[in-house]
Design a protein around this motif. Structure first.
Motif, PDB file in Angstrom:
ATOM      1  N   LEU A 156      -8.910  -9.520   9.972  1.00  0.00           N
ATOM      2  CA  LEU A 156      -7.570  -9.391   9.385  1.00  0.00           C
ATOM      3  C   LEU A 156      -6.584  -8.820  10.398  1.00  0.00           C
ATOM      4  O   LEU A 156      -5.443  -9.285  10.502  1.00  0.00           O
ATOM      5  CB  LEU A 156      -7.625  -8.486   8.157  1.00  0.00           C
ATOM      6  CG  LEU A 156      -8.237  -9.076   6.884  1.00  0.00           C
ATOM      7  CD1 LEU A 156      -8.278  -8.030   5.782  1.00  0.00           C
ATOM      8  CD2 LEU A 156      -7.448 -10.287   6.410  1.00  0.00           C
ATOM      9  N   THR A 157      -7.042  -7.821  11.156  1.00  0.00           N
ATOM     10  CA  THR A 157      -6.157  -7.204  12.154  1.00  0.00           C
ATOM     11  C   THR A 157      -5.733  -8.231  13.198  1.00  0.00           C
ATOM     12  O   THR A 157      -4.556  -8.305  13.572  1.00  0.00           O
ATOM     13  CB  THR A 157      -6.896  -6.032  12.837  1.00  0.00           C
ATOM     14  OG1 THR A 157      -7.389  -5.150  11.826  1.00  0.00           O
ATOM     15  CG2 THR A 157      -5.969  -5.268  13.748  1.00  0.00           C
ATOM     16  N   MET A 199       6.859 -13.145  12.556  1.00  0.00           N
ATOM     17  CA  MET A 199       6.841 -12.969  11.095  1.00  0.00           C
ATOM     18  C   MET A 199       6.895 -11.487  10.746  1.00  0.00           C
ATOM     19  O   MET A 199       6.362 -10.644  11.465  1.00  0.00           O
ATOM     20  CB  MET A 199       5.565 -13.574  10.493  1.00  0.00           C
ATOM     21  CG  MET A 199       5.515 -15.084  10.524  1.00  0.00           C
ATOM     22  SD  MET A 199       4.016 -15.710   9.729  1.00  0.00           S
ATOM     23  CE  MET A 199       4.470 -15.525   8.003  1.00  0.00           C
ATOM     24  N   ALA A 200       7.534 -11.203   9.616  1.00  0.00           N
ATOM     25  CA  ALA A 200       7.534  -9.828   9.112  1.00  0.00           C
ATOM     26  C   ALA A 200       6.213  -9.578   8.389  1.00  0.00           C
ATOM     27  O   ALA A 200       5.684 -10.470   7.716  1.00  0.00           O
ATOM     28  CB  ALA A 200       8.704  -9.622   8.167  1.00  0.00           C
ATOM     29  N   GLY A 201       5.716  -8.362   8.530  1.00  0.00           N
ATOM     30  CA  GLY A 201       4.410  -8.035   7.961  1.00  0.00           C
ATOM     31  C   GLY A 201       4.324  -8.283   6.473  1.00  0.00           C
ATOM     32  O   GLY A 201       3.330  -8.788   5.967  1.00  0.00           O
ATOM     33  N   GLN A 211      -4.456  -4.512   2.245  1.00  0.00           N
ATOM     34  CA  GLN A 211      -3.376  -3.527   2.189  1.00  0.00           C
ATOM     35  C   GLN A 211      -3.532  -2.478   3.290  1.00  0.00           C
ATOM     36  O   GLN A 211      -2.538  -1.950   3.785  1.00  0.00           O
ATOM     37  CB  GLN A 211      -3.368  -2.838   0.824  1.00  0.00           C
ATOM     38  CG  GLN A 211      -2.893  -3.715  -0.314  1.00  0.00           C
ATOM     39  CD  GLN A 211      -3.052  -3.032  -1.653  1.00  0.00           C
ATOM     40  OE1 GLN A 211      -4.036  -2.328  -1.888  1.00  0.00           O
ATOM     41  NE2 GLN A 211      -2.095  -3.226  -2.527  1.00  0.00           N
ATOM     42  N   ASP A 212      -4.771  -2.189   3.656  1.00  0.00           N
ATOM     43  CA  ASP A 212      -5.032  -1.164   4.674  1.00  0.00           C
ATOM     44  C   ASP A 212      -4.318  -1.461   5.987  1.00  0.00           C
ATOM     45  O   ASP A 212      -3.948  -0.552   6.720  1.00  0.00           O
ATOM     46  CB  ASP A 212      -6.543  -1.052   4.934  1.00  0.00           C
ATOM     47  CG  ASP A 212      -7.266  -0.395   3.776  1.00  0.00           C
ATOM     48  OD1 ASP A 212      -6.589   0.230   2.936  1.00  0.00           O
ATOM     49  OD2 ASP A 212      -8.507  -0.523   3.694  1.00  0.00           O
ATOM     50  N   ILE A 213      -4.164  -2.756   6.302  1.00  0.00           N
ATOM     51  CA  ILE A 213      -3.524  -3.084   7.585  1.00  0.00           C
ATOM     52  C   ILE A 213      -2.070  -3.516   7.399  1.00  0.00           C
ATOM     53  O   ILE A 213      -1.428  -3.918   8.361  1.00  0.00           O
ATOM     54  CB  ILE A 213      -4.303  -4.169   8.335  1.00  0.00           C
ATOM     55  CG1 ILE A 213      -4.335  -5.466   7.524  1.00  0.00           C
ATOM     56  CG2 ILE A 213      -5.703  -3.729   8.677  1.00  0.00           C
ATOM     57  CD1 ILE A 213      -4.713  -6.643   8.374  1.00  0.00           C
ATOM     58  N   ARG A 249       0.830  -1.200   0.000  1.00  0.00           N
ATOM     59  CA  ARG A 249       0.000   0.000   0.000  1.00  0.00           C
ATOM     60  C   ARG A 249       0.871   1.258   0.000  1.00  0.00           C
ATOM     61  O   ARG A 249       0.476   2.294  -0.555  1.00  0.00           O
ATOM     62  CB  ARG A 249      -0.896  -0.005   1.240  1.00  0.00           C
ATOM     63  CG  ARG A 249      -1.577   1.301   1.559  1.00  0.00           C
ATOM     64  CD  ARG A 249      -2.644   1.631   0.534  1.00  0.00           C
ATOM     65  NE  ARG A 249      -3.913   1.022   0.920  1.00  0.00           N
ATOM     66  CZ  ARG A 249      -4.939   0.900   0.077  1.00  0.00           C
ATOM     67  NH1 ARG A 249      -4.814   1.306  -1.166  1.00  0.00           N
ATOM     68  NH2 ARG A 249      -6.050   0.358   0.466  1.00  0.00           N
ATOM     69  N   ALA A 250       2.053   1.158   0.579  1.00  0.00           N
ATOM     70  CA  ALA A 250       2.877   2.348   0.775  1.00  0.00           C
ATOM     71  C   ALA A 250       3.342   2.960  -0.535  1.00  0.00           C
ATOM     72  O   ALA A 250       3.645   4.142  -0.594  1.00  0.00           O
ATOM     73  CB  ALA A 250       4.087   1.996   1.636  1.00  0.00           C
TER      74      ALA A 250
END
Lengths: 169, 149
Positions: free
Chosen positions: B90-91, B102-104, B130-132, A51-52
């Protein structure tokens, strides 16, 4: 399993109690028979979309040939137009052939094939099946020897638009 | 099944050995073929076909699997929800994976969308992810055998 001594002491005949074992074995067999299903294998198309760093318009022209695939749909969601950089193509095979011309057979680190990127701009109502067909066309094909040949691995979607617009851009 | 007359009292004894042998072979056959990795499938989802959809060589690490139906609802974690209402789920999943180290950007999101779903809804679902902070998406398709098109 219970083992029982039967008969005369001198003979020492051992009789196995088979009934519980056969019961369990048949239950296992029925379980596996009922849960057994022949299913086709599934695979994934990888899409890296942070998204960034949203990208508007075409990819960086200094790095790779810019490729924007536009997929147009009618009200039912059927495909009515396939365009690559505003050039119309009648079929997915024609699109794939053009992609092959653009990225060539050059492979390896730093090759066009490795750095090439395709961005998809799809109408909202387009059936997902058609999108996957288009992604398949730009991702590669199955060669004569049955092995997959890769074309473009970097795939992105243009930002989704509201359905009321009826158009993806 | 062979039946033998045994003993002076006339008791019939069945020879069960061949039947048990056969049954164990059948069980072993089904045990080898059973595929638990397909248990995450949803019966409402008919995946699109693709000749390039080959199974991954290594299993994905703790993926988030989202099933998008034809009508636009999402099945995830045993619950049905709308695309707009998926953010809490999702959050929660995202944080659980971050807590496990884990890496995001590495958290895989498997999107199993129905073949007749609208592409816009798939994009909308990707946008909610993608928002989170999720960005590693896997669009799942069913392997198409070349020549059966």
């Amino acid at each position: 399993m219970r083992i029982r001594h039967v008969g005369s002491r001198s003979g020492d005949k051992i009789e196995l109690q088979m009934t519980p074992m056969i019961d369990i074995v048949f239950q296992l067999l029925i379980f596996f028979l009922l849960t057994f299903r022949i299913v086709s294998m599934e695979g994934d198309f990888n899409i890296k979309m942070p998204r960034a760093a949203p990208r508007e318009g075409l990819p960086d022209p200094n790095l790779v040939p810019p490729m924007l695939v536009r997929l147009q749909a009618d009200a039912k969601g059927d495909i009515i137009g396939i365009r690559l950089n505003d050039t119309p193509y009648g079929t997915y095979d024609a699109l794939r052939n053009r992609i092959i011309e653009l990225v060539g057979s050059d492979t390896g680190p730093g090759s066009v094939q490795e750095t090439a990127e395709v961005e998809f701009d799809c109408d909202y109502h387009l059936r997902y099946e058609e999108t996957i067909k288009a992604i398949t066309a730009v991702s590669g094909y199955v060669g004569d020897d049955g092995k997959p040949v890769k074309l473009v691995e970097k795939i992105k979607f243009k930002q989704a638009t509201a359905p009321e617009g009826g158009s993806g851009s | 099944m062979r039946i033998q007359r045994k003993g002076p009292q006339g008791i019939f004894e069945a020879d069960l050995t061949p039947m048990i042998d056969m049954t164990f072979q059948l069980i072993a056959f089904f045990m080898v073929l059973i595929n638990f990795s397909q248990s995450e499938q949803n019966q409402l989802i008919q995946l699109p076909l693709s000749e390039l959809a080959k199974p991954p060589r290594t299993p994905l690490d703790f993926p988030i699997t989202l099933h998008l139906t034809k009508s636009g609802s999402v099945f995830a974690g045993g619950m049905e929800m709308s695309i707009d209402g998926i953010r809490p789920y999702l959050t929660q999943e995202y944080r659980a994976r971050l807590d496990s180290g884990m890496a995001g950007e590495d958290i895989p999101v498997i999107i199993r969308a129905h073949k007749d779903a609208e592409t816009g809804q798939v994009q909308k679902l990707i946008s909610r992810c993608q928002d989170i902070g999720l960005q590693n998406f896997k669009l799942r398709a069913k392997e198409e055998v070349v020549g059966n098109t």
